[in-house]
Design a protein around this motif. Structure first.
Motif, PDB file in Angstrom:
ATOM      1  N   LEU A 276       0.823  -1.202   0.000  1.00  0.00           N
ATOM      2  CA  LEU A 276       0.000   0.000   0.000  1.00  0.00           C
ATOM      3  C   LEU A 276       0.863   1.261   0.000  1.00  0.00           C
ATOM      4  N   VAL A 277       1.962   1.220   0.756  1.00  0.00           N
ATOM      5  CA  VAL A 277       2.832   2.405   0.820  1.00  0.00           C
ATOM      6  C   VAL A 277       3.528   2.632  -0.526  1.00  0.00           C
ATOM      7  N   ASN A 278       3.968   1.536  -1.151  1.00  0.00           N
ATOM      8  CA  ASN A 278       4.712   1.669  -2.410  1.00  0.00           C
ATOM      9  C   ASN A 278       3.820   2.095  -3.576  1.00  0.00           C
ATOM     10  N   TYR A 279       2.602   1.557  -3.626  1.00  0.00           N
ATOM     11  CA  TYR A 279       1.765   1.755  -4.810  1.00  0.00           C
ATOM     12  C   TYR A 279       0.644   2.777  -4.617  1.00  0.00           C
ATOM     13  N   MET A 280       0.384   3.180  -3.398  1.00  0.00           N
ATOM     14  CA  MET A 280      -0.689   4.140  -3.169  1.00  0.00           C
ATOM     15  C   MET A 280      -0.207   5.403  -2.466  1.00  0.00           C
ATOM     16  N   ASP A 281       1.078   5.667  -2.569  1.00  0.00           N
ATOM     17  CA  ASP A 281       1.633   6.875  -1.961  1.00  0.00           C
ATOM     18  C   ASP A 281       2.087   7.809  -3.074  1.00  0.00           C
ATOM     19  N   LEU A 282       1.582   9.017  -3.099  1.00  0.00           N
ATOM     20  CA  LEU A 282       1.920  10.025  -4.102  1.00  0.00           C
ATOM     21  C   LEU A 282       2.782  11.087  -3.434  1.00  0.00           C
ATOM     22  N   SER A 283       3.922  11.376  -4.056  1.00  0.00           N
ATOM     23  CA  SER A 283       4.862  12.313  -3.426  1.00  0.00           C
ATOM     24  C   SER A 283       4.266  13.727  -3.369  1.00  0.00           C
ATOM     25  N   LYS A 284       4.808  14.513  -2.464  1.00  0.00           N
ATOM     26  CA  LYS A 284       4.322  15.883  -2.314  1.00  0.00           C
ATOM     27  C   LYS A 284       4.616  16.717  -3.566  1.00  0.00           C
ATOM     28  N   GLY A 285       5.733  16.420  -4.216  1.00  0.00           N
ATOM     29  CA  GLY A 285       6.058  17.148  -5.447  1.00  0.00           C
ATOM     30  C   GLY A 285       5.020  16.888  -6.533  1.00  0.00           C
ATOM     31  N   HIS A 286       4.589  15.659  -6.653  1.00  0.00           N
ATOM     32  CA  HIS A 286       3.551  15.343  -7.628  1.00  0.00           C
ATOM     33  C   HIS A 286       2.234  16.024  -7.262  1.00  0.00           C
ATOM     34  N   ILE A 287       1.925  16.048  -5.978  1.00  0.00           N
ATOM     35  CA  ILE A 287       0.673  16.694  -5.560  1.00  0.00           C
ATOM     36  C   ILE A 287       0.719  18.185  -5.891  1.00  0.00           C
ATOM     37  N   ARG A 288       1.884  18.844  -5.622  1.00  0.00           N
ATOM     38  CA  ARG A 288       1.991  20.265  -5.948  1.00  0.00           C
ATOM     39  C   ARG A 288       1.874  20.493  -7.459  1.00  0.00           C
ATOM     40  N   ALA A 289       2.487  19.594  -8.251  1.00  0.00           N
ATOM     41  CA  ALA A 289       2.403  19.751  -9.711  1.00  0.00           C
ATOM     42  C   ALA A 289       0.964  19.628 -10.196  1.00  0.00           C
ATOM     43  N   LEU A 290       0.207  18.702  -9.611  1.00  0.00           N
ATOM     44  CA  LEU A 290      -1.182  18.524 -10.023  1.00  0.00           C
ATOM     45  C   LEU A 290      -2.050  19.702  -9.588  1.00  0.00           C
ATOM     46  N   GLN A 291      -1.739  20.282  -8.438  1.00  0.00           N
ATOM     47  CA  GLN A 291      -2.592  21.362  -7.929  1.00  0.00           C
ATOM     48  C   GLN A 291      -2.194  22.735  -8.485  1.00  0.00           C
ATOM     49  N   ASP A 292      -0.897  23.003  -8.575  1.00  0.00           N
ATOM     50  CA  ASP A 292      -0.450  24.348  -8.944  1.00  0.00           C
ATOM     51  C   ASP A 292       0.620  24.345 -10.026  1.00  0.00           C
ATOM     52  N   GLY A 293       0.873  23.236 -10.700  1.00  0.00           N
ATOM     53  CA  GLY A 293       1.946  23.166 -11.696  1.00  0.00           C
ATOM     54  C   GLY A 293       1.726  24.122 -12.857  1.00  0.00           C
TER      55      GLY A 293
END
Length: 898
Positions: A276-293
């Protein structure tokens, strides 16, 4: 049965050193009752061989003979059929199954029992007995019963014991000591009896002496038993001790098993958590890119692409059973959904703005291309947008509605952009085409046009929809003036588009060809680039399907829409087929004005000059062929295929118009005919067509048109010749077919080879006919006289008797000949030359050819007349007033004088 047994033993088995142990009277099952005996035998010599022998009574006497024998070791199974009921049937399984029926159940049981005993003793129970009563299979049978069943032979067999080697040696040594053992058996037997008694006594004494030893042995046995009891007591105590140890070890084993289960569960739990940690964890950098990239810079786009791919992987993880019930998993899935919706909304808004912005930028550059016959290039727009291709693929997989909305937005903006560009592009092309016509018309005083007026008319030809409007009538008036001018001069049939080659020269047509080629060359890369971009940007498959491009228009709707029916496809190809349909729909929408504008341009070119249909057919065919090789199912291939159908119709209409004009041609009754205008027109058409269609893909269409035109030319030449009043029919046919023959020979058109030979034949025939008819006039009376002579000969009058006919005697002949002295003949030939010169036209230059043919024909007639005089008037000395040499001089001088 006993007597038979003894007889068989005596006659059959004793000579073969065999003993008969059991016998049964049998017959084969299911066949005629032919009785025989099955015998169980053993050999008397060692090693013992056990056999089952079939004995049958001879047909020629009362004696028995041995028919067949089987080794008992080859017997695999004995089947008695039924163990509980009396049944005389039984089977013996050797190499095959033998089915027998015994004369009685008792005999069958006795025989099977004997086989069983032999099997027990010699074969070590190898044979299998099936459905046999257990009573028969007892190893020891009561003596009385055995004697009753088998005559005591079985018991004797059981009591019999073979001598061992030592016994045999002792007997031999004893018989050597007693040499009389064989000669006096009684004495030998008495001696053996005495020695046996002595031995019995010694045995009794030995037994009595060994009683003490027996007592000692019994004492030792008692002591051994006591020791055994002691050992058993110790073993019992040891067993009790081991039992307690065993209980302790079981407890330890149970504890270890529980520890192992706990470790296994902890390991599995750790694997699940790591999964679950390996396949369902999204990095903070990816989250920032999706929200404000940043979706406008290359780095920002790259970051958003990586983040969207990571998000898609997290959302598409195949969860194991039970994961979806975990609160953390539910929260993470909710986060992923929010990120997906947020990023999809941001991406959609950004791409919408890009479409609008790029559309305005492209519109601002249209003015740069209006003066040139070029289309704006959209490669910068495509290059900028292709950076978002992976994001569009992500949107296609995650938000289908937004993906389809973006595709509709793109199509709407690009439709308006391309519609303006294509409309302006075709406006320039039409102005250039009309300018070509204006320059050509300026060369002739018959068609005066000012440049501004022509431009104004051309511009008024096109409405906002790109179709021809009412101003077409102005262009029609223009072409009608050219038609009237040409028709008044030569009434040319091949005045295609009502303007002949004298009005619109080859250079102008070549310029039109270049303009039309440039139009197609600009459209082709534009459509292919746009279709390639749509496939890459919207991630749509565009593999070519096997569909002929010229058959595609028949599958489409009247407005060039999607095919009305699709071929059946397998289910695994349904997605690819739907994506190809989507590409086709988008291209049809974006370039919906291309086909209309092309048809309008073709109509204009055909109005200006119908010769243009030849150029357009060749060019359009080549571009259709090229587009088909690139992608048979592309929008370009389909659209050009539709337009090619229109061009081909115009070409066919042009040919039909030619033929109609041939049929309507009228000739002047006051002037000589000469070379007919549609004959020269066909020559012009063929020369131009051969130039245009050199190495063309649609050569077959031209060949069909050639055949139609040449047949119409032949038919109408004959029609005009028949209607001609001023010029003889033979002259009209001769001159025109000579011109046709010369044209076809020069152009070497392979499909018209038969027509070329036919034209030569017609020209030769009519030349000969004209010469013969013309030569009858200079020596008219002489011709009539000799025609009468030939008629008399034909009626049966002998040639030498013709001179006795009143009308054809020598005096009459001399009178006719005197009317044609050399001077008179020359005068008649001179008049004939002038008349022929009047009949023939100057364009074809056939006068000398005809005059030479007349000379040859005149000489032939002269020789014919001389021959008739010699045969019909022999010895009369009558000759013509002129010789052949005179005639040659007459013809030569007349030709030179003119």
């Amino acid at each position: 049965m006993t007597a038979i047994k003894h007889a068989l033993q005596r006659d059959i088995f004793t000579p073969n050193d065999e003993r008969l142990l059991s016998i049964v009277n049998v017959c084969k099952a299911g066949k005629k009752k032919k009785n025989c005996f099955l015998c169980a035998t053993v050999t008397t010599e060692r090693p013992v061989q056990v056999k089952v022998v079939k004995v049958k009574k001879s047909d020629k006497g009362d004696f028995y003979k041995r028919q067949m024998a089987w080794e008992l070791r080859d017997l695999a199974e004995v089947d008695a059929k039924d163990a509980s009921k009396e049944n005389p049937e039984f089977d013996l399984h050797f190499e095959k199954v033998y089915r027998w029926v015994a004369s009685s159940t008792a005999e069958k049981n006795s025989f099977i029992s004997c086989i069983w005993k032999l099997n027990q003793r010699y074969l070590r129970k190898k044979v299998e007995f099936v459905n046999v009563s257990s009573q028969l299979l007892e190893e020891s049978v009561p003596s009385g019963e055995s004697q009753s069943v088998a005559g005591g032979d079985e018991d004797a067999l059981d009591d019999y014991q073979e001598l061992n080697a030592r016994e045999e040696q002792d007997i031999e040594s004893m018989m050597e000591v007693c040499e009389y053992a064989i000669s006096n058996a009684e004495a030998f037997a008495e001696k053996l009896s005495r020695e046996l008694q002595v031995l019995d006594g010694a045995n009794i004494q030995s037994i009595m002496a060994s009683e003490k030893q027996v007592n000692i042995l019994m004492q030792l046995l008692d002591e051994a038993l006591a020791e055994v009891d002691t050992i058993e007591g110790k073993l019992s105590s040891y067993e009790e001790m081991l039992q307690s140890v065993k209980e302790q070890m079981d407890q330890i084993s149970q504890s270890n098993r529980l520890i192992q289960i706990s470790n296994t569960n902890n390991g599995k739990l750790l694997d699940e958590i790591q999964f679950l940690v390996n396949y369902m964890d999204l990095s903070k950098g990816h989250i920032r890119a999706l929200q404000d990239g940043d979706l406008s810079s290359p780095k920002g786009i790259e970051a958003c692409i990586n983040a969207s791919e990571a998000l898609l992987q997290c959302m598409n993880v195949a969860l194991r059973p039970g994961h979806d019930k975990l609160m953390a998993v539910k929260q993470q899935q909710h986060l992923f959904s929010e990120l997906r919706d947020t990023f999809a909304r941001r991406l959609t808004n950004h791409l919408n703005n890009v479409f609008v912005h790029q559309g305005h930028d492209q519109s601002s550059t249209l003015s740069q291309h209006t003066a040139e016959l070029t289309l704006p290039k959209h490669s910068p727009l495509h290059r900028d947008l292709l950076r978002y291709a992976k994001l569009m693929e992500w949107l296609k997989n995650t938000h289908r509605e937004k993906y389809e909305g973006l595709s509709r937005t793109y199509v709407d903006y690009m439709t308006r952009l391309y519609e303006r560009e294509i409309k302006d592009f075709f406006e320039v092309a039409k102005i250039k085409m009309a300018g070509t016509t204006k320059e050509a018309k300026g060369k002739f005083a018959t068609l005066p046009r000012k440049e501004s007026a022509l431009k104004q008319e051309t511009e008024s030809l096109h409405g906002s929809s790109g179709k021809l409007t009412g101003s077409t009538s102005s262009l029609n008036k223009l072409t009608v003036q050219g038609s009237n001018s040409r028709r008044s001069q030569s009434s040319s049939l091949l005045d295609m588009g009502n303007m002949s080659a004298s009005d619109l020269d080859v250079a102008d047509r070549t310029k039109f060809d270049k303009i039309f080629e440039q139009v197609l060359s600009e459209l082709e890369p534009l459509c292919l680039a746009e279709q390639d971009f749509i496939s890459k940007f919207f991630k749509l498959q565009q593999h070519p399907t096997i569909t002929p491009p010229l058959a595609q228009p028949e599958m489409e709707d009247s407005d060039g829409g999607v095919p009305s029916r699709m071929p059946p496809q397998a289910e695994h190809r349904h997605s690819m087929s739907s994506e190809k349909d989507m590409v086709r729909l988008m291209m049809n929408k974006i370039f919906q004005s291309i086909e209309t504008e092309l048809n309008s341009l073709i109509a204009l070119g055909d109005k200006i000059d119908s010769f243009h249909s030849l150029y357009m057919l060749v060019k359009m065919s080549h571009h259709v062929w090229t587009a088909e090789n690139v992608d048979p199912a592309s929008y370009l291939s389909t659209t050009l295929g539709n337009v090619l159908v229109i061009v081909k119709r115009n070409f066919d209409k042009c040919i039909s118009g030619q033929i109609k004009q041939m049929e309507e041609v009228k000739i002047s009754k006051k002037s000589k005919v000469g070379i007919l205008p549609f004959v020269t027109g066909f020559e012009e058409f063929a020369e131009l067509a051969e130039t245009i269609f050199r190495n063309a893909e649609r050569r077959g269409d031209l060949d069909k048109a050639y055949v139609k035109l040449i047949r119409a030319v032949f038919m109408n030449v004959e029609k005009v010749a028949n209607e001609s009043q001023k010029t003889p029919r033979d002259v009209v046919m001769m001159e025109n077919f000579h011109h046709i023959f010369s044209t076809l020979s020069r152009l070497k058109i392979s499909c018209l080879e038969a027509e070329r030979r036919e034209a030569k034949h017609k020209y030769t025939d009519h030349l000969q006919s004209y010469v013969i008819n013309s030569l009858g006039q200079p020596l008219e009376k002489l011709n009539h006289f000799f025609e009468g002579v030939e008629a008399r000969v034909a009626q049966g009058v002998r040639e030498e008797e013709v001179s006795y006919q009143l009308a054809f005697n020598k005096q009459e002949l001399r009178k006719v000949i005197k009317e044609y002295p050399g001077k008179e003949v020359k005068k008649g030939l001179d008049n004939l030359y002038k008349k022929v010169d009047k009949h023939l036209c100057e364009e074809e230059s056939l006068l000398q050819v005809v005059w030479h043919s007349m000379q040859d024909e005149f000489i032939r007639q002269y020789k014919h007349f001389e021959g008739l005089i010699g045969r019909c008037y022999p010895g009369s000395g009558i000759t013509m007033e002129f010789t052949i040499q005179d005639m040659l001089e007459y013809f030569s001088s007349i030709a030179q004088s003119h």
